[in-house]
Design a protein around this motif. Structure first.
Motif, mmCIF file in Angstrom:
data_model
loop_
_atom_site.group_PDB
_atom_site.id
_atom_site.type_symbol
_atom_site.label_atom_id
_atom_site.label_comp_id
_atom_site.label_asym_id
_atom_site.label_seq_id
_atom_site.Cartn_x
_atom_site.Cartn_y
_atom_site.Cartn_z
ATOM 1 N N ILE A 80 6.719 -21.124 6.920
ATOM 2 C CA ILE A 80 6.331 -20.674 5.583
ATOM 3 C C ILE A 80 6.389 -19.148 5.542
ATOM 4 N N ASP A 81 6.877 -18.609 4.440
ATOM 5 C CA ASP A 81 6.871 -17.172 4.225
ATOM 6 C C ASP A 81 6.034 -16.909 2.979
ATOM 7 N N ALA A 82 4.818 -16.468 3.205
ATOM 8 C CA ALA A 82 3.863 -16.290 2.116
ATOM 9 C C ALA A 82 3.700 -14.823 1.756
ATOM 10 N N GLY A 83 4.802 -14.113 1.598
ATOM 11 C CA GLY A 83 4.776 -12.739 1.105
ATOM 12 C C GLY A 83 3.821 -11.837 1.851
ATOM 13 N N PRO A 84 2.836 -11.253 1.140
ATOM 14 C CA PRO A 84 1.922 -10.301 1.787
ATOM 15 C C PRO A 84 0.910 -10.955 2.726
ATOM 16 N N VAL A 85 0.886 -12.294 2.768
ATOM 17 C CA VAL A 85 -0.080 -12.988 3.639
ATOM 18 C C VAL A 85 0.472 -13.111 5.055
ATOM 19 N N SER A 151 18.284 -25.213 23.358
ATOM 20 C CA SER A 151 18.763 -24.542 22.155
ATOM 21 C C SER A 151 18.441 -23.061 22.281
ATOM 22 N N ASP A 152 19.356 -22.209 21.847
ATOM 23 C CA ASP A 152 19.096 -20.770 21.867
ATOM 24 C C ASP A 152 18.663 -20.259 20.495
ATOM 25 N N ASN A 153 18.280 -21.173 19.611
ATOM 26 C CA ASN A 153 17.844 -20.751 18.277
ATOM 27 C C ASN A 153 16.650 -19.809 18.376
ATOM 28 N N ASP A 154 16.708 -18.717 17.655
ATOM 29 C CA ASP A 154 15.613 -17.748 17.623
ATOM 30 C C ASP A 154 15.174 -17.542 16.175
ATOM 31 N N PRO A 155 14.115 -18.256 15.749
ATOM 32 C CA PRO A 155 13.665 -18.129 14.361
ATOM 33 C C PRO A 155 12.847 -16.872 14.092
ATOM 34 N N GLY A 156 12.636 -16.058 15.108
ATOM 35 C CA GLY A 156 11.846 -14.840 14.926
ATOM 36 C C GLY A 156 10.403 -15.037 15.359
ATOM 37 N N ALA A 157 9.559 -14.128 14.953
ATOM 38 C CA ALA A 157 8.151 -14.161 15.347
ATOM 39 C C ALA A 157 7.254 -14.220 14.117
ATOM 40 N N THR A 158 6.094 -14.810 14.317
ATOM 41 C CA THR A 158 5.096 -14.855 13.239
ATOM 42 C C THR A 158 4.599 -13.442 12.943
ATOM 43 N N GLU A 159 4.496 -13.123 11.661
ATOM 44 C CA GLU A 159 3.977 -11.831 11.225
ATOM 45 C C GLU A 159 2.724 -12.067 10.367
ATOM 46 N N ILE A 160 1.629 -11.499 10.790
ATOM 47 C CA ILE A 160 0.409 -11.568 9.986
ATOM 48 C C ILE A 160 0.335 -10.269 9.193
ATOM 49 N N ARG A 161 0.544 -10.386 7.907
ATOM 50 C CA ARG A 161 0.661 -9.212 7.050
ATOM 51 C C ARG A 161 -0.713 -8.776 6.514
ATOM 52 N N PRO A 162 -0.774 -7.626 5.837
ATOM 53 C CA PRO A 162 -2.082 -7.065 5.473
ATOM 54 C C PRO A 162 -3.024 -8.027 4.748
ATOM 55 N N LEU A 163 -2.527 -8.725 3.736
ATOM 56 C CA LEU A 163 -3.409 -9.635 3.006
ATOM 57 C C LEU A 163 -3.853 -10.785 3.895
ATOM 58 N N GLY A 164 -2.987 -11.230 4.795
ATOM 59 C CA GLY A 164 -3.360 -12.283 5.723
ATOM 60 C C GLY A 164 -4.495 -11.856 6.628
ATOM 61 N N GLY A 217 -10.561 -33.519 1.308
ATOM 62 C CA GLY A 217 -9.668 -32.607 0.618
ATOM 63 C C GLY A 217 -10.177 -31.180 0.594
ATOM 64 N N GLN A 218 -9.247 -30.253 0.467
ATOM 65 C CA GLN A 218 -9.597 -28.839 0.417
ATOM 66 C C GLN A 218 -8.343 -28.043 0.063
ATOM 67 N N ARG A 219 -8.544 -26.792 -0.297
ATOM 68 C CA ARG A 219 -7.400 -25.887 -0.389
ATOM 69 C C ARG A 219 -7.052 -25.498 1.033
ATOM 70 N N VAL A 220 -5.817 -25.760 1.433
ATOM 71 C CA VAL A 220 -5.410 -25.513 2.806
ATOM 72 C C VAL A 220 -5.483 -24.016 3.077
ATOM 73 N N PRO A 221 -6.264 -23.593 4.072
ATOM 74 C CA PRO A 221 -6.468 -22.165 4.321
ATOM 75 C C PRO A 221 -5.150 -21.414 4.489
ATOM 76 N N GLY A 222 -5.047 -20.301 3.772
ATOM 77 C CA GLY A 222 -3.897 -19.430 3.915
ATOM 78 C C GLY A 222 -2.669 -19.802 3.115
ATOM 79 N N THR A 223 -2.692 -20.939 2.418
ATOM 80 C CA THR A 223 -1.513 -21.340 1.651
ATOM 81 C C THR A 223 -1.458 -20.588 0.324
ATOM 82 N N PRO A 224 -0.258 -20.369 -0.193
ATOM 83 C CA PRO A 224 -0.135 -19.634 -1.460
ATOM 84 C C PRO A 224 -0.732 -20.426 -2.620
ATOM 85 N N PRO A 225 -1.131 -19.739 -3.677
ATOM 86 C CA PRO A 225 -1.838 -20.400 -4.787
ATOM 87 C C PRO A 225 -1.016 -21.446 -5.518
#
Length: 302
Positions: A80-85, A151-164, A217-225
């Motif tokens: 998932i790519d959640a922008g500033p999160v 597999s040599d696939n490299d999807p990159g690294a997780t980035e925790i951005r400022p809002l996250g 049920g709940q709003r899944v923590p960290g998911t976009p609105p």
């Protein structure tokens, strides 16, 4: 006029200083939590080393939802790519990458404790869903991962951005699930696969990360609105009241509610649809016997 301008500038200065302070505290809090080292002393896994074990691991990889994050063949992907999160990346799990650092026991620690071989937390790894996975099933998953084609696939690294980082500070993003896990050593016995509520409770552990510890049920923590909350799975009128086992099976197999509407694609019904009839029945028996809680309202059409 000059007085009002000075007041406005003063208030703006206070506001921006407070925001900067919040981000600074959030940044250092996240760094400290991600740098913490935990000690794990689980007993070594006992791998059978046979094809039946690897097949069991392959099944668990799918119905446990691992495939939804790490992809087919464990090659890794951007989950998932959640922008500033955050940009959440599930890494490559094939032996070409994983095998250079993780033996079977280290794989087990990653799965059940959310820690790397040095005892540091894995970011956003939902180990809380797997912390009670039996020793046998954990060994099966490790055996399966060790058998994957390289597999040599490299999807990159997780980035925790400022809002996250701010959300982590406020307890709205489970950046370090390892912080909430009991890391004391213990044996985790296997539950006999059968159409029983007991086995269903064992299977339903994997649902708690999204649907909550009480499955209400709940709003899944960290998911976009724009993503809807995870649905209530208890037999409440806001949840599964009025559903039959056939309705439940259809939701898992086809992603359809009783009225024929489609479940939101964030719900990984494609993976859970690979459950056996015994597993689906066991899961239904467990959920249908839960205390009815209002939780989240019934999911609507997207």
């Amino acid at each position: 006029m000059r007085t009002w301008f000075l007041r406005l500038a003063w208030l703006a200065g206070i506001f921006f200083a407070a925001v900067a302070a919040l981000f600074a505290v959030a940044w250092f809090k996240a760094e400290a939590d991600m740098a913490r080292v935990y000690e794990v002393n689980d007993a070594p896994l006992r791998l059978a080393g046979d094809e039946a074990e690897r097949e069991r691991g392959a099944h668990l990889y799918r119905v446990g939802g691992c495939v939804e994050c790490h992809g087919e063949g464990g090659r890794g992907k951007v989950f998932i790519d959640a922008g500033p999160v955050a940009r959440v990346v599930a890494p490559n799990l094939t032996p070409a990458v994983l095998g250079t650092r993780y033996d079977a026991d280290a794989i087990g620690v990653a799965i059940r404790h959310g820690l790397d071989p040095q005892g540091r937390p894995l970011r956003i790894m939902p180990a809380g869903d797997f912390m009670n996975l039996s020793d046998a099933d954990t060994a099966a998953l490790a055996a399966y991962l060790q058998s994957l084609p390289d597999s040599d696939n490299d999807p990159g690294a997780t980035e925790i951005r400022p809002l996250g980082r701010v959300l982590h500070l406020l307890g709205k993003l489970h950046l370090v699930p390892a912080a909430g896990i009991d890391h004391s050593p213990r044996r985790r016995e296997a539950i006999a696969p059968a159409a029983t509520a007991e086995y269903g409770a064992y299977l339903a552990q994997v649902c708690t990360g999204c649907h909550g510890a009480d499955w209400a049920g709940q709003r899944v923590p960290g998911t976009p609105p724009e993503l809807p909350p995870a649905a209530n799975l208890t037999p409440h009128e806001n949840g599964l009241a009025g559903w039959s086992e056939a309705d439940f099976a259809r939701a898992l197999r086809q992603g359809l509610r009783p009225d024929g509407s489609q479940l939101h694609p964030f719900m990984p019904w494609g993976a859970y649809g690979a459950m056996t009839e015994t597993e689906v029945s066991a899961l239904w028996l467990h959920l249908s016997k839960l205390p009815a809680k209002p939780g989240q309202p019934k999911a609507r059409k997207p």
